[in-house]
Write a protein that holds these residues in place. Structure first.
Motif, PDB file in Angstrom:
ATOM      1  N   MET A   1       0.700   4.243  -2.649  1.00 43.83           N
ATOM      2  CA  MET A   1       0.472   5.631  -2.276  1.00 43.83           C
ATOM      3  C   MET A   1       1.588   6.556  -2.726  1.00 43.83           C
TER       4      MET A   1
ATOM      5  N   TYR B   1      -7.877   6.995   4.204  1.00 45.31           N
ATOM      6  CA  TYR B   1      -6.751   6.065   4.221  1.00 45.31           C
ATOM      7  C   TYR B   1      -5.870   6.322   5.433  1.00 45.31           C
TER       8      TYR B   1
ATOM      9  N   ILE C   1      -8.950   2.747   1.259  1.00 42.09           N
ATOM     10  CA  ILE C   1      -9.240   3.734   0.218  1.00 42.09           C
ATOM     11  C   ILE C   1     -10.528   3.305  -0.461  1.00 42.09           C
TER      12      ILE C   1
ATOM     13  N   GLU D   1      -5.935  -2.468   3.425  1.00 43.78           N
ATOM     14  CA  GLU D   1      -4.586  -2.768   3.906  1.00 43.78           C
ATOM     15  C   GLU D   1      -4.676  -3.792   5.028  1.00 43.78           C
TER      16      GLU D   1
ATOM     17  N   GLN E   1     -10.606  10.696   0.217  1.00 38.89           N
ATOM     18  CA  GLN E   1     -10.013   9.358   0.109  1.00 38.89           C
ATOM     19  C   GLN E   1      -8.690   9.288   0.855  1.00 38.89           C
ATOM     20  N   ARG E   2      -7.880  10.346   0.727  1.00 41.28           N
ATOM     21  CA  ARG E   2      -6.599  10.381   1.454  1.00 41.28           C
ATOM     22  C   ARG E   2      -6.833  10.404   2.956  1.00 41.28           C
TER      23      ARG E   2
ATOM     24  N   MET F   1       0.829  -1.212   0.000  1.00 42.25           N
ATOM     25  CA  MET F   1       0.000   0.000   0.000  1.00 42.25           C
ATOM     26  C   MET F   1       0.859   1.255   0.000  1.00 42.25           C
TER      27      MET F   1
END
Length: 326
Positions: free
Chosen positions: A206, A223, A229, A239, A219-220, A202
């Motif tokens: 990223m 996460y 996400i 993750e 979305q960020r 992940m």
């Protein structure tokens, strides 16, 4: 020493039955659990039809349609059987039915329950390992005179390796993902829904500038707070970092580095079969996790045994892609 109520077969099996799979073992949440009464399992792999229904006229005979194309897989269950030994000192402090609990007795009872839960968790973690092996297309085990080898017939086209790794500036993650989504849609006739990988993978994802350019601020933020996400390229990205120690004491993630597992959860493609007990003292027709205990006279002590037969099955191999991205 008095006979101890906690060792009654109904009580210890009831205790173990109430042990929940640890919430951190997320693979178990991806499969449906079913009991299977036979000592050998077999199932049909279903390949989804892609043709459309034909037209007809009222009053005429129905057109004959060929049956759904299938493949068949069969084999023995994976069988686990382990035991622990409790020393007389611990047993002495356990109270018999009807006795008033003492602090020492309560501590001893808690210690026994802790050891039972530990053994149950060992079984749960082995099952978790089996689920993630299935989600990578095969299940292989060799040791203690046991050999298990299951090929889930995932086509090689569903096990791609990217031409340019996503850790490279000229990679094309968007094009790769869209191609794999089309593969699942074309072969499995379903829309891909989820992607799973470990945190190292992940992190690689990223750091890819093209991926970051596709992500919204929300979305960020999700996460960073939850490790998920949502709806990136139409998929939910998860993750997952749990793993296990091998016989040499080395740690391995359930999901290897640089691998993503993409699939559709439609039509229940993943099932965990729980087979019949192989212990003669288990009730007739019993499936699932069975436990029992008995006293040994020399050396003195009580043995606690747990056994279970399981196998994960992949009903629809066309609904999964196992991709190496670096």
């Amino acid at each position: 020493m008095p006979e101890l109520g906690i060792w009654d077969p109904r009580i210890i099996n009831g205790i173990v039955e109430k042990f929940n799979v640890p919430q951190s073992l997320l693979g178990s949440t991806l499969v449906q659990h079913q009991n299977h009464p036979y000592s050998v399992w077999n199932y049909d792999i279903v390949y989804t039809g892609r043709t459309l229904a034909g037209m007809n006229t009222p009053g005429s005979a129905g057109s004959i349609v060929s049956r759904t194309r299938k493949g068949t897989i069969a084999g023995p269950f994976a069988y686990m059987r382990e035991k622990k030994i409790f020393d007389p000192t611990t047993l002495e402090w356990l109270r018999a039915p009807g006795e008033v609990a003492s602090p020492a007795g309560a501590n001893a009872e808690a210690a026994v329950l802790r050891e039972m839960r530990d053994m149950s968790n060992r079984f749960d973690k082995r099952i978790e390992w089996m689920i993630w092996q299935m989600l990578q297309g095969s299940l292989q085990y060799s040791g203690e005179g046991v050999y298990l080898d299951v090929d889930y017939l995932v086509d090689s086209t569903h096990k791609p390796t990217v031409a340019v790794g996503w850790d490279q500036p000229n990679s094309e993650p968007n094009a790769n993902v869209q191609a794999w989504k089309r593969l699942i849609a074309h072969d499995g006739m379903v829309a891909a829904t989820d992607v799973w990988c470990n945190s190292k993978t992940m992190d690689l994802i990223m750091r890819n500038q093209r991926i970051r350019g596709l992500m919204s601020d929300s979305q960020r933020e999700r996460y960073l707070s939850e490790g998920v996400i949502t709806r990136l390229l139409g998929l939910d990205w998860h993750e997952y970092d749990l793993g296990y120690l091998d016989a040499n004491g080395d740690f391995h993630n359930y999901i290897p580095d640089n691998v993503i597992i993409m699939f559709s959860s439609e039509m229940n493609p993943f099932i965990m079969l729980h087979g019949p007990s192989a212990d003669e003292e288990a009730p007739r027709g019993f499936t699932g996790r069975f436990v029992k205990s008995w006293l040994e006279k020399d050396p003195s002590g009580r043995q606690f045994l747990m056994e279970q037969s399981v196998i994960p099955i992949l009903m629809r191999p066309e609904q999964i892609v196992i991709a190496t991205i670096a």
